[in-house]
Design a protein around this motif. Structure first.
Motif, PDB file in Angstrom:
ATOM      1  N   MET A  61      11.342  -4.456  11.506  1.00  0.00           N
ATOM      2  CA  MET A  61      11.420  -3.214  10.722  1.00  0.00           C
ATOM      3  C   MET A  61      10.029  -2.815  10.245  1.00  0.00           C
ATOM      4  SD  MET A  61      14.105  -1.550   8.702  1.00  0.00           S
ATOM      5  CE  MET A  61      13.906  -0.128   7.667  1.00  0.00           C
ATOM      6  N   ASN A  62       9.796  -1.538  10.334  1.00  0.00           N
ATOM      7  CA  ASN A  62       8.485  -1.063   9.923  1.00  0.00           C
ATOM      8  C   ASN A  62       8.317  -1.210   8.412  1.00  0.00           C
ATOM      9  OD1 ASN A  62       6.110   0.214   9.656  1.00  0.00           O
ATOM     10  ND2 ASN A  62       6.657   1.935  10.972  1.00  0.00           N
ATOM     11  N   LEU A  63       7.259  -1.900   8.033  1.00  0.00           N
ATOM     12  CA  LEU A  63       7.079  -2.189   6.611  1.00  0.00           C
ATOM     13  C   LEU A  63       6.722  -0.940   5.815  1.00  0.00           C
ATOM     14  CD1 LEU A  63       5.429  -5.586   7.025  1.00  0.00           C
ATOM     15  CD2 LEU A  63       7.178  -5.093   5.360  1.00  0.00           C
ATOM     16  N   TYR A  64       6.122   0.024   6.509  1.00  0.00           N
ATOM     17  CA  TYR A  64       5.795   1.266   5.821  1.00  0.00           C
ATOM     18  C   TYR A  64       7.069   1.951   5.345  1.00  0.00           C
ATOM     19  CZ  TYR A  64       3.978   5.910   5.029  1.00  0.00           C
ATOM     20  OH  TYR A  64       3.653   7.119   4.464  1.00  0.00           O
ATOM     21  N   VAL A  65       8.107   1.942   6.211  1.00  0.00           N
ATOM     22  CA  VAL A  65       9.381   2.569   5.856  1.00  0.00           C
ATOM     23  C   VAL A  65      10.004   1.845   4.672  1.00  0.00           C
ATOM     24  CG1 VAL A  65      11.668   3.138   6.705  1.00  0.00           C
ATOM     25  CG2 VAL A  65       9.720   3.348   8.213  1.00  0.00           C
ATOM     26  N   VAL A  66       9.925   0.508   4.710  1.00  0.00           N
ATOM     27  CA  VAL A  66      10.461  -0.267   3.593  1.00  0.00           C
ATOM     28  C   VAL A  66       9.760   0.113   2.296  1.00  0.00           C
ATOM     29  CG1 VAL A  66      10.750  -2.583   2.679  1.00  0.00           C
ATOM     30  CG2 VAL A  66      11.054  -2.173   5.105  1.00  0.00           C
TER      31      VAL A  66
ATOM     32  N   LEU B 162       5.920  -5.913  -2.277  1.00  0.00           N
ATOM     33  CA  LEU B 162       5.904  -6.413  -0.895  1.00  0.00           C
ATOM     34  C   LEU B 162       4.785  -7.412  -0.681  1.00  0.00           C
ATOM     35  CD1 LEU B 162       6.658  -3.340   1.364  1.00  0.00           C
ATOM     36  CD2 LEU B 162       7.972  -5.424   1.156  1.00  0.00           C
ATOM     37  N   SER B 163       3.652  -7.160  -1.352  1.00  0.00           N
ATOM     38  CA  SER B 163       2.534  -8.075  -1.142  1.00  0.00           C
ATOM     39  C   SER B 163       2.831  -9.440  -1.742  1.00  0.00           C
ATOM     40  CB  SER B 163       1.252  -7.486  -1.737  1.00  0.00           C
ATOM     41  OG  SER B 163       1.257  -7.672  -3.131  1.00  0.00           O
ATOM     42  N   LEU B 164       3.717  -9.475  -2.773  1.00  0.00           N
ATOM     43  CA  LEU B 164       4.078 -10.770  -3.362  1.00  0.00           C
ATOM     44  C   LEU B 164       4.860 -11.622  -2.369  1.00  0.00           C
ATOM     45  CD1 LEU B 164       5.055  -9.890  -7.029  1.00  0.00           C
ATOM     46  CD2 LEU B 164       3.063 -11.126  -6.215  1.00  0.00           C
ATOM     47  N   ILE B 165       5.667 -10.964  -1.510  1.00  0.00           N
ATOM     48  CA  ILE B 165       6.475 -11.748  -0.574  1.00  0.00           C
ATOM     49  C   ILE B 165       5.947 -11.600   0.848  1.00  0.00           C
ATOM     50  CG2 ILE B 165       8.589 -11.730  -1.941  1.00  0.00           C
ATOM     51  CD1 ILE B 165       9.518  -9.386  -0.097  1.00  0.00           C
ATOM     52  N   ARG B 166       4.639 -11.401   0.979  1.00  0.00           N
ATOM     53  CA  ARG B 166       4.095 -11.103   2.306  1.00  0.00           C
ATOM     54  C   ARG B 166       4.246 -12.272   3.275  1.00  0.00           C
ATOM     55  NH1 ARG B 166      -0.003 -11.402  -1.262  1.00  0.00           N
ATOM     56  NH2 ARG B 166      -1.580 -13.025  -0.984  1.00  0.00           N
ATOM     57  N   GLU B 167       4.196 -13.516   2.742  1.00  0.00           N
ATOM     58  CA  GLU B 167       4.347 -14.662   3.639  1.00  0.00           C
ATOM     59  C   GLU B 167       5.749 -14.694   4.230  1.00  0.00           C
ATOM     60  OE1 GLU B 167       1.973 -16.949   4.249  1.00  0.00           O
ATOM     61  OE2 GLU B 167       0.485 -15.991   2.942  1.00  0.00           O
ATOM     62  N   GLN B 168       6.745 -14.332   3.400  1.00  0.00           N
ATOM     63  CA  GLN B 168       8.132 -14.461   3.814  1.00  0.00           C
ATOM     64  C   GLN B 168       8.549 -13.378   4.816  1.00  0.00           C
ATOM     65  OE1 GLN B 168       7.158 -15.060   0.685  1.00  0.00           O
ATOM     66  NE2 GLN B 168       7.565 -17.258   0.782  1.00  0.00           N
ATOM     67  N   VAL B 169       8.108 -12.135   4.577  1.00  0.00           N
ATOM     68  CA  VAL B 169       8.571 -11.065   5.461  1.00  0.00           C
ATOM     69  C   VAL B 169       7.567 -10.758   6.565  1.00  0.00           C
ATOM     70  CG1 VAL B 169      10.051  -9.968   3.757  1.00  0.00           C
ATOM     71  CG2 VAL B 169       7.648  -9.304   3.924  1.00  0.00           C
ATOM     72  N   GLY B 170       6.506 -11.534   6.609  1.00  0.00           N
ATOM     73  CA  GLY B 170       5.545 -11.345   7.702  1.00  0.00           C
ATOM     74  C   GLY B 170       4.766 -10.050   7.608  1.00  0.00           C
ATOM     75  N   SER B 171       4.355  -9.695   6.399  1.00  0.00           N
ATOM     76  CA  SER B 171       3.654  -8.427   6.250  1.00  0.00           C
ATOM     77  C   SER B 171       2.169  -8.641   5.993  1.00  0.00           C
ATOM     78  CB  SER B 171       4.265  -7.625   5.112  1.00  0.00           C
ATOM     79  OG  SER B 171       4.202  -8.385   3.928  1.00  0.00           O
ATOM     80  N   VAL B 172       1.659  -9.822   6.351  1.00  0.00           N
ATOM     81  CA  VAL B 172       0.243 -10.100   6.106  1.00  0.00           C
ATOM     82  C   VAL B 172      -0.623  -9.077   6.836  1.00  0.00           C
ATOM     83  CG1 VAL B 172      -1.584 -11.796   6.306  1.00  0.00           C
ATOM     84  CG2 VAL B 172       0.739 -12.541   5.824  1.00  0.00           C
ATOM     85  N   GLY B 173      -0.223  -8.795   8.102  1.00  0.00           N
ATOM     86  CA  GLY B 173      -1.004  -7.844   8.904  1.00  0.00           C
ATOM     87  C   GLY B 173      -1.019  -6.478   8.266  1.00  0.00           C
ATOM     88  N   TYR B 174       0.144  -6.070   7.729  1.00  0.00           N
ATOM     89  CA  TYR B 174       0.260  -4.759   7.102  1.00  0.00           C
ATOM     90  C   TYR B 174      -0.735  -4.611   5.969  1.00  0.00           C
ATOM     91  CZ  TYR B 174       2.591  -1.008   4.483  1.00  0.00           C
ATOM     92  OH  TYR B 174       2.878   0.136   3.805  1.00  0.00           O
ATOM     93  N   PHE B 175      -0.819  -5.650   5.136  1.00  0.00           N
ATOM     94  CA  PHE B 175      -1.697  -5.503   3.972  1.00  0.00           C
ATOM     95  C   PHE B 175      -3.160  -5.614   4.320  1.00  0.00           C
ATOM     96  CE2 PHE B 175       2.262  -6.140   1.816  1.00  0.00           C
ATOM     97  CZ  PHE B 175       2.176  -5.112   0.906  1.00  0.00           C
ATOM     98  N   SER B 176      -3.493  -6.496   5.269  1.00  0.00           N
ATOM     99  CA  SER B 176      -4.916  -6.564   5.606  1.00  0.00           C
ATOM    100  C   SER B 176      -5.345  -5.273   6.279  1.00  0.00           C
ATOM    101  CB  SER B 176      -5.198  -7.774   6.487  1.00  0.00           C
ATOM    102  OG  SER B 176      -4.440  -7.700   7.665  1.00  0.00           O
TER     103      SER B 176
END
Lengths: 157, 161, 109
Positions: free
Chosen positions: A1-6, A37-51
């Protein structure tokens, strides 16, 4: 799922819950959900999104900084009694090859100190840049390659 | 005290902007070449937007901000249209002269070749990249007028760099 | 207190903005050819009117004016380099020369 949409959905949820649909509240909700979202970035795999977000933001900051510096430099140049210009057009070999990246790079170059993009070669491999001070072309080339071009490559690749 | 400072800075900004506006208007009138005038017109739009912002700050009447945005759009489109116009209008006298010299060096200086190479040069320069049919016709038209003009009078440089 | 601060910030911003706009206009006269003038108009001019709009945004309290002024700034920053680039490309293509003191021209061929 696109994290931007979330992120956007969470912002809308925030707006609904606080019952105020102004732009300020939406931006606040967006920032808030991004933090969540950044707090749970490890869990939902959003590391790439934030960097990626961070790198785009740093590109934006670099751009604003360079814009201010370039305007200051042109302004100082104009009030100097002896301008001592060495204008000229030089060729710059592009590393980026996608259209939107070239566009962005050309625009950024236009708004940076003493340089103005004039033309792109037909095969999109060379950018022709007009500079106010051509006494050290290699230095300008290096600045562009290590500044904007690297940041663009980081942000979009 | 702080609002006094704001009043002073508004007056200061209005004076400077008026000076900038006047300088730019004179540049539009005097500017030796067409691109100079267009650039000055672009700058004029920027100065007008600055005026709108300062007036909005001074009077608190911010309705004109919408107009500032629309003005920015119109100014941008005008500059783009003018740039297209420069491209469509064809070469300057100086550019033609240079092209002709280069062609002469290439083909040798026979008088019969000159007209043909000149036509080719003008055509080449106006349609180097986009090969749409509409542009080609403009190129041909400018070529014809150019030829007619250069037959009547010797090339007079219209640009001053 | 907050009011006074926003007054001072807006005042400083409009002073710097108008100085930039003025210097851009001076640059139009002082620089030698169309390409160098473009530097003055596209950079100092853009920053000048952008700062003035930002000052308006910072000083006026309501959100709608704030967003509109901000949108104006973003729009201006997006369009200024495009129009400068297009104008430079067009002038070069039809043969407006660089000034005589130019040191290099790699686009010539």
């Amino acid at each position: 799922m696109n994290l931007y949409v979330v992120n956007l959905l969470l912002a809308i949820a925030w707006m609904t819950l606080t019952d105020s649909f102004g732009l300020g509240n939406m931006i606040f909700g967006f920032v808030l959900s991004a933090v969540a979202l950044s707090l749970i970035r490890e869990q939902v795999g959003s590391v790439g999104y934030f960097s990626k977000l961070g790198r785009i933001l740093s590109l934006l900051m670099l751009f604003l900084y360079e814009l201010v510096m370039s305007a200051v430099r042109v302004a100082i140049l104009v009030v100097k009694p002896n301008m001592n210009l060495k204008p000229g057009i030089f060729a710059y070999k592009l590393q980026v090859d996608r259209d939107h990246e070239i566009t962005l790079l050309a625009n950024l170059i236009t708004l940076t100190p003493g340089t103005l993009s004039v033309d792109v070669s037909e095969d999109r491999s060379t950018l022709y840049i007009h500079a106010l001070d051509c006494s050290d072309i290699d230095q300008i080339r290096k600045d562009i390659a290590e500044g904007f071009e690297r940041k663009i490559l980081e942000a979009f690749r | 005290m702080s609002s006094e400072f704001l009043n002073f800075s508004v007056q200061f900004a209005l004076i400077l902007l008026s000076a900038a506006f006047l300088l730019t208007v004179f540049k539009v009138i005097m500017g030796p070449t067409l691109p100079d005038r267009i650039l000055a017109l672009d700058m004029l739009v920027a100065a007008a937007i600055g005026f709108i912002a300062v007036i909005g700050l001074k009077t608190g009447y911010t309705l004109y901000v919408d107009i500032a945005i629309a003005l920015g759009l119109v100014g941008f489109l005008a500059t783009v249209a003018f740039a297209r116009f420069i491209l469509a209008r064809g070469q300057t006298e100086e550019g033609r002269e240079r092209q002709r010299n280069e062609d002469n060096q290439k083909h040798g200086k026979s008088a019969a070749v000159q007209g043909v190479s000149e036509a080719k040069a003008a055509g080449e320069v106006t349609t180097p990249k986009k090969k749409s049919a509409a542009k080609k016709t403009t190129a041909q038209r400018t070529t014809k007028t150019n030829k007619a003009r250069s037959r009547k009078a010797p090339a007079k440089p219209e640009t001053k760099s | 207190m907050i009011d006074g601060l926003s007054d001072i910030i807006a005042g400083v911003m409009i002073i710097t903005g108008s100085i930039f706009a003025f210097l851009a206009a001076v640059g139009l006269w002082r620089l030698p050819d169309i390409y160098t003038r473009m530097h003055a108009a596209s950079k100092a001019g853009t920053l000048g009117s952008g700062l003035l709009l930002l000052a308006l945004a910072a000083h006026v309290g309501d959100t709608s004016t704030f967003t509109r002024a901000l949108a104006g700034v973003v729009f201006f920053l997006l369009t200024a380099p495009i129009s400068a680039h297009l104008l430079a490309k067009a002038s070069y293509a039809v043969g407006y020369r660089l000034t005589d003191i130019s040191v290099i021209d790699e686009l010539k061929d």
